[in-house]
Design a protein around this motif. Structure first.
Motif, PDB file in Angstrom:
ATOM      1  N   GLY A  45     -46.415 -14.757  54.550  1.00 46.47           N
ATOM      2  CA  GLY A  45     -47.753 -14.369  55.423  1.00 46.47           C
ATOM      3  C   GLY A  45     -47.470 -13.888  56.870  1.00 46.47           C
ATOM      4  O   GLY A  45     -48.345 -13.452  57.409  1.00 46.47           O
ATOM      5  N   TYR A  46     -46.169 -14.270  57.323  1.00 46.16           N
ATOM      6  CA  TYR A  46     -46.000 -13.662  58.554  1.00 46.16           C
ATOM      7  C   TYR A  46     -44.960 -12.587  58.721  1.00 46.16           C
ATOM      8  O   TYR A  46     -44.944 -11.919  59.813  1.00 46.16           O
ATOM      9  N   GLY A  47     -44.282 -12.278  57.700  1.00 47.48           N
ATOM     10  CA  GLY A  47     -43.280 -11.405  57.794  1.00 47.48           C
ATOM     11  C   GLY A  47     -42.181 -11.660  58.350  1.00 47.48           C
ATOM     12  O   GLY A  47     -42.095 -13.159  58.608  1.00 47.48           O
ATOM     13  N   ASP A  48     -41.004 -11.165  58.775  1.00 42.70           N
ATOM     14  CA  ASP A  48     -39.846 -11.745  59.429  1.00 42.70           C
ATOM     15  C   ASP A  48     -39.942 -11.618  61.143  1.00 42.70           C
ATOM     16  O   ASP A  48     -39.194 -11.670  61.736  1.00 42.70           O
ATOM     17  N   GLU A  49     -41.380 -10.924  61.461  1.00 37.98           N
ATOM     18  CA  GLU A  49     -41.745 -10.831  62.883  1.00 37.98           C
ATOM     19  C   GLU A  49     -40.598  -9.826  63.439  1.00 37.98           C
ATOM     20  O   GLU A  49     -40.224  -9.725  64.527  1.00 37.98           O
ATOM     21  N   GLY A  50     -40.224  -8.959  62.697  1.00 32.79           N
ATOM     22  CA  GLY A  50     -39.439  -7.621  62.991  1.00 32.79           C
ATOM     23  C   GLY A  50     -39.990  -6.468  62.112  1.00 32.79           C
ATOM     24  O   GLY A  50     -41.012  -6.053  62.628  1.00 32.79           O
ATOM     25  N   LYS A  51     -39.022  -6.022  61.178  1.00 30.74           N
ATOM     26  CA  LYS A  51     -39.410  -4.698  60.430  1.00 30.74           C
ATOM     27  C   LYS A  51     -40.161  -5.082  59.169  1.00 30.74           C
ATOM     28  O   LYS A  51     -40.665  -4.112  58.668  1.00 30.74           O
ATOM     29  N   ILE A  52     -40.188  -6.645  58.737  1.00 28.21           N
ATOM     30  CA  ILE A  52     -40.879  -6.534  57.462  1.00 28.21           C
ATOM     31  C   ILE A  52     -42.376  -7.255  57.908  1.00 28.21           C
ATOM     32  O   ILE A  52     -42.515  -8.205  58.616  1.00 28.21           O
ATOM     33  N   GLY A  53     -43.288  -6.682  57.536  1.00 31.40           N
ATOM     34  CA  GLY A  53     -44.970  -7.071  57.730  1.00 31.40           C
ATOM     35  C   GLY A  53     -45.095  -8.326  56.791  1.00 31.40           C
ATOM     36  O   GLY A  53     -44.497  -8.770  55.993  1.00 31.40           O
TER      37      GLY A  53
END
Length: 175
Positions: free
Chosen positions: A150-158
């Motif tokens: 639910g957070y993504g990778d806080e980079g490129k993955i939503g």
């Protein structure tokens, strides 16, 4: 004057004690929130299943659904040649979206060296590495709950984004 002020203050203080107002904490029912959250999770999962079904139909590879909830392009079975938790493993991987757009390339990720179970990996990648023999490559179709959640990778993955990982196992050393 000081005595009058002191007496007035004392009377005020004592009189305010008569009318205690007890303020209880406000409680909200978690049942509604949990039900909405579960329904949202079910809808998201169904949507991801449809995406993967379409992807598999248009792919030239065969996929097997694993008991962990993701799809893999090999037999999806553990063998004596696959790694187990605690084994040393060297691998590389690439992450793409469902339209095959590269999110993280093999070069960007580099070769990873780790003891399985002692490295912070997406759950689906950790499980997938235990199904790929040394020297082989497999494609993993990971629902968001096995990817970056639910957070993504806080980079490129939503957040809540299903992903595809191409994984190459370069070396396995059993413990």
């Amino acid at each position: 004057m000081k005595k009058i002020t002191l007496v007035a203050f004392a009377v005020l203080a004592l009189s305010s004690c008569d009318k205690k107002v007890v303020q209880y904490p406000i409680s909200y029912s978690n049942d509604d929130f949990m039900k909405r959250s579960q329904e949202r999770g079910k809808l998201l999962h169904q949507e991801e299943l449809q995406w993967f079904d379409e992807y598999i139909k248009t792919s030239n590879q065969k996929f097997v659904k694993t008991s962990s909830g993701f799809w893999i392009s090999n037999s999806g079975e553990k063998t004596p040649q696959t790694a187990n938790k605690g084994d040393y493993i060297e691998f590389e991987y690439q992450v793409t979206d469902l339209k095959n757009n590269i999110i993280y390339s093999f070069q960007e990720n580099g070769i990873k060296k780790a003891i399985l179970g002692k490295i912070d990996l997406a759950r689906g990648l950790h499980a997938g590495l235990q199904l790929i023999p040394e020297g082989e490559t497999a494609k993993l179709l990971l629902p968001s709950f096995l990817g970056y959640g639910g957070y993504g990778d806080e980079g490129k993955i939503g957040p809540n984004e299903p992903i595809i990982m191409d994984v190459k196992v370069l070396k396995i050393r059993k413990h």
